[in-house]
Scaffold this active site. Structure first.
Site, PDB file in Angstrom:
ATOM      1  N   LYS A 154       0.830  -1.210   0.000  1.00  0.00           N
ATOM      2  CA  LYS A 154       0.000   0.000   0.000  1.00  0.00           C
ATOM      3  C   LYS A 154       0.863   1.258   0.000  1.00  0.00           C
ATOM      4  O   LYS A 154       0.641   2.177  -0.785  1.00  0.00           O
ATOM      5  CB  LYS A 154      -0.903  -0.004   1.248  1.00  0.00           C
ATOM      6  CG  LYS A 154      -1.564   1.328   1.525  1.00  0.00           C
ATOM      7  CD  LYS A 154      -2.457   1.280   2.746  1.00  0.00           C
ATOM      8  CE  LYS A 154      -1.789   1.495   4.078  1.00  0.00           C
ATOM      9  NZ  LYS A 154      -1.439   2.887   4.423  1.00  0.00           N
ATOM     10  N   ASN A 155       1.861   1.290   0.891  1.00  0.00           N
ATOM     11  CA  ASN A 155       2.601   2.543   1.060  1.00  0.00           C
ATOM     12  C   ASN A 155       3.627   2.804  -0.035  1.00  0.00           C
ATOM     13  O   ASN A 155       4.272   3.856  -0.048  1.00  0.00           O
ATOM     14  CB  ASN A 155       3.242   2.594   2.457  1.00  0.00           C
ATOM     15  CG  ASN A 155       2.175   2.789   3.529  1.00  0.00           C
ATOM     16  OD1 ASN A 155       1.012   3.097   3.213  1.00  0.00           O
ATOM     17  ND2 ASN A 155       2.547   2.593   4.783  1.00  0.00           N
TER      18      ASN A 155
ATOM     19  N   ARG B 203      -4.914  10.610   4.436  1.00  0.00           N
ATOM     20  CA  ARG B 203      -3.896  11.652   4.571  1.00  0.00           C
ATOM     21  C   ARG B 203      -2.852  11.602   3.469  1.00  0.00           C
ATOM     22  O   ARG B 203      -2.250  12.612   3.137  1.00  0.00           O
ATOM     23  CB  ARG B 203      -3.178  11.484   5.911  1.00  0.00           C
ATOM     24  CG  ARG B 203      -4.052  11.493   7.104  1.00  0.00           C
ATOM     25  CD  ARG B 203      -3.205  11.225   8.315  1.00  0.00           C
ATOM     26  NE  ARG B 203      -2.012  12.047   8.257  1.00  0.00           N
ATOM     27  CZ  ARG B 203      -1.948  13.296   8.675  1.00  0.00           C
ATOM     28  NH1 ARG B 203      -2.981  13.856   9.231  1.00  0.00           N
ATOM     29  NH2 ARG B 203      -0.826  13.974   8.554  1.00  0.00           N
TER      30      ARG B 203
ATOM     31  N   ARG C  99      -8.716  -0.572   4.348  1.00  0.00           N
ATOM     32  CA  ARG C  99      -7.797   0.434   3.792  1.00  0.00           C
ATOM     33  C   ARG C  99      -6.435  -0.190   3.504  1.00  0.00           C
ATOM     34  O   ARG C  99      -5.710   0.310   2.640  1.00  0.00           O
ATOM     35  CB  ARG C  99      -7.603   1.573   4.791  1.00  0.00           C
ATOM     36  CG  ARG C  99      -8.844   2.390   5.023  1.00  0.00           C
ATOM     37  CD  ARG C  99      -8.549   3.550   5.928  1.00  0.00           C
ATOM     38  NE  ARG C  99      -7.370   4.246   5.419  1.00  0.00           N
ATOM     39  CZ  ARG C  99      -6.605   5.058   6.136  1.00  0.00           C
ATOM     40  NH1 ARG C  99      -6.894   5.286   7.385  1.00  0.00           N
ATOM     41  NH2 ARG C  99      -5.564   5.648   5.606  1.00  0.00           N
TER      42      ARG C  99
ATOM     43  N   VAL D 120       7.529   6.675  17.131  1.00  0.00           N
ATOM     44  CA  VAL D 120       7.262   7.424  15.895  1.00  0.00           C
ATOM     45  C   VAL D 120       6.022   8.311  16.052  1.00  0.00           C
ATOM     46  O   VAL D 120       6.055   9.494  15.736  1.00  0.00           O
ATOM     47  CB  VAL D 120       7.115   6.460  14.693  1.00  0.00           C
ATOM     48  CG1 VAL D 120       6.796   7.239  13.426  1.00  0.00           C
ATOM     49  CG2 VAL D 120       8.389   5.638  14.513  1.00  0.00           C
TER      50      VAL D 120
ATOM     51  N   CYS E 147      -5.270  12.589  13.349  1.00  0.00           N
ATOM     52  CA  CYS E 147      -5.971  11.329  13.114  1.00  0.00           C
ATOM     53  C   CYS E 147      -5.816  10.452  14.341  1.00  0.00           C
ATOM     54  O   CYS E 147      -5.235  10.872  15.336  1.00  0.00           O
ATOM     55  CB  CYS E 147      -5.462  10.644  11.855  1.00  0.00           C
ATOM     56  SG  CYS E 147      -3.845   9.943  12.062  1.00  0.00           S
TER      57      CYS E 147
ATOM     58  N   ASP F 294       4.265   0.470  12.249  1.00  0.00           N
ATOM     59  CA  ASP F 294       3.083  -0.180  11.669  1.00  0.00           C
ATOM     60  C   ASP F 294       2.926  -1.631  12.127  1.00  0.00           C
ATOM     61  O   ASP F 294       1.939  -2.287  11.769  1.00  0.00           O
ATOM     62  CB  ASP F 294       3.140  -0.119  10.132  1.00  0.00           C
ATOM     63  CG  ASP F 294       2.963   1.293   9.606  1.00  0.00           C
ATOM     64  OD1 ASP F 294       2.497   2.156  10.377  1.00  0.00           O
ATOM     65  OD2 ASP F 294       3.295   1.540   8.437  1.00  0.00           O
TER      66      ASP F 294
ATOM     67  N   ARG G 141       0.077  14.415  13.510  1.00  0.00           N
ATOM     68  CA  ARG G 141       0.574  14.223  12.143  1.00  0.00           C
ATOM     69  C   ARG G 141       0.559  15.486  11.270  1.00  0.00           C
ATOM     70  O   ARG G 141      -0.131  15.547  10.253  1.00  0.00           O
ATOM     71  CB  ARG G 141      -0.210  13.090  11.457  1.00  0.00           C
ATOM     72  CG  ARG G 141      -0.061  11.777  12.188  1.00  0.00           C
ATOM     73  CD  ARG G 141      -0.725  10.656  11.473  1.00  0.00           C
ATOM     74  NE  ARG G 141       0.044  10.154  10.350  1.00  0.00           N
ATOM     75  CZ  ARG G 141      -0.389   9.201   9.539  1.00  0.00           C
ATOM     76  NH1 ARG G 141      -1.574   8.662   9.713  1.00  0.00           N
ATOM     77  NH2 ARG G 141       0.367   8.781   8.542  1.00  0.00           N
TER      78      ARG G 141
END
Ligand code: EPU
Length: 419
Positions: free
Chosen positions: A22-23, A93, A398, A328, A117, A306, A122
């Site tokens: 995804k990223n 985002r 998502r 993070v 969020c 993550d 962020r």
């Protein structure tokens, strides 16, 4: 709103395929704004965030053609709008990733300012400061970032802190800037490297990606190309953690073990037996061996934030006590309250999650709050006694392609039901 219903207690066994990352897919889709010819992207994961990005590009007037076999072709020749509206940015985002490419190629962009969020405030201040250093004029007004530039100029940019999408935004902007840009304290994430590889295949001149100093020599234009997205290391890590919790033996195919060093080390420390090949990982686990681990999250190659929530779920049922420090994001602990509702002995102090393993978790109705928190609740449900119902699973959709199908293939008792 759909829900997942999970009956816990089954060991997982079998083989599944890992989807595209995804990223990586999000910035690579945004990079289609830079190329004069069409960009063909392969191994796209089928996810809500990808559909949202495609909708965003479509609203800007780009032509998107979805092919067979996880492929999409994006042509920016038909662009007519330079706007990312609040309605889309509030749901995703990563829409901020169109800012750099729009400014670099078209000299104008209007992008809704992302709000806070579920995982923290962020901000995007580092994106904006760096684009300003390249000569962009930026105003924030009425909740929108309005930016213009009459040709971006190469600049020496030193990020105050490591930012993944910030590095990606500037990397894309610098490709069409006049002169050389140096990004210092750049993110080293594999998804940044994937974007750099895609841009290079469009004709960009980039060196140093994967280190903390990236240099980009701007070029006049970029051409269309075909590019395949790399496998999703977080999806990989999530399924491996699932098996470590339930016990069993699972092989993940079409993945990249070299991108999961810190995660595999912690799974082995937790008692799993891990074997790898070039593009596969197998994990075998006897639940009696499961031990809690101590972790500190950090930018790549450190342990990914993550994966924090999933390992928190693991620690809740592992032998001994564990401490996971989230370094993070300042508030990525929404899963903790829900895990407590299943009987976990878990608490947050400052930015550390402390756990003391319990014999068993008990199934409960749970609320998904953000993507990775939701994944951790599914993992807890797989080992919980009785039935767990995870509500608001649009968060999971998502970032995890057909999670219930993949887990069912491994023998889990999980199904999706309408509200
Ligand atoms: N930050 C600032 N100012 C900025 C940018 C970031 O203060 O201008 C702070 C953030 O608030 C955070 C830290 O810097 O505390 C790192 O944030 P970063 O910018 O690296 O995060 P991101 O680019 O918004 C990406 C991933 C996230 C992942 C983080 C960290 C994408 C689309 N998103 O977010 O993925 O957690 O990097 O690795 O690539 C997810 O997939 O579930 C997810 C949240």
């Amino acid at each position: 709103m759909e829900k997942l219903i999970i009956k816990g207690g089954r060991r997982l066994a079998g083989e599944i395929r890992v989807s595209g990352a995804k990223n990586s897919a999000l910035p690579i889709l945004a990079s289609s704004l830079l190329s004069q010819g069409p960009l063909r992207i392969g191994n796209l994961p089928h996810l809500h965030d990808i559909t949202t990005t495609m909708e965003l590009l479509g609203q800007m007037g780009l032509t998107l053609t979805v092919g067979d076999n996880l492929e999409v072709e994006v042509d920016s020749a038909t662009i007519s709008q330079f706007l990312a509206p609040y309605e889309l940015v509030k749901t995703m985002r990563a829409s901020i990733l169109v800012l750099g490419p729009l400014l670099a190629r078209f000299g104008k962009a209007e992008v809704s300012l992302p709000g806070g969020c579920a995982i923290g405030t962020r901000p995007v201040d580092m994106h904006l400061q760096a684009l300003a250093a390249m000569g962009a004029k930026i105003e924030v007004e009425g909740g929108y970032i309005r930016a213009t530039a009459s040709g971006l100029k190469g600049a020496d940019i030193v990020f105050d802190a490591v930012t993944v999408t910030g590095t990606e935004n500037l990397l894309m902007a610098a490709c069409l800037a006049d002169g050389v840009t140096t990004l210092t304290n750049a993110a080293k994430e594999p998804e940044v490297v994937d974007l750099a590889n895609c841009l290079r295949s469009m004709g960009a001149i980039i060196s140093g990606e994967g280190t903390n100093v990236i240099q980009i020599q701007g070029v006049k234009s970029l051409k269309g190309t075909s590019y395949n997205i790399l496998p999703d290391r977080i999806e990989t890590g999530t399924y491996l953690t699932a098996v470590a919790m339930t016990g069993g033996r699972v092989k993940l195919k079409d993945t990249r073990p070299d991108l999961l060093g810190a995660v595999l080390t912690k799974l082995e420390e937790a008692g799993a037996v891990v074997s790898t090949g070039d593009d596969w990982i197998e994990l075998e686990m006897d639940p009696a061996d499961l031990k809690a681990v101590n972790i500190q999250t950090g930018p790549y190659p450190r342990f990914p934030t993550d994966m924090q929530a999933q390992f928190t779920a693991l620690n809740c049922i592992a032998g001994g006590t564990g401490a996971i420090q989230e370094s993070v994001f300042e508030n990525r602990f929404m899963h903790v309250q829900e895990l407590r509702r299943m009987g976990a002995d878990v608490r947050v102090e400052g930015n550390i999650v402390f756990t003391s393993g319990v014999e068993k978790l008990t199934g409960a109705p749970l609320m998904a709050t953000d993507l990775r928190a939701s994944a951790s609740l599914v993992l807890a449900g797989l080992v919980g006694c009785g039935e767990t119902i995870v509500d608001r699973i649009y968060h999971i959709d998502r970032g995890y392609e057909t999670i219930e199908e993949k887990l069912t293939n491994l023998g889990a008792d999980i199904r999706r039901v309408p509200r």
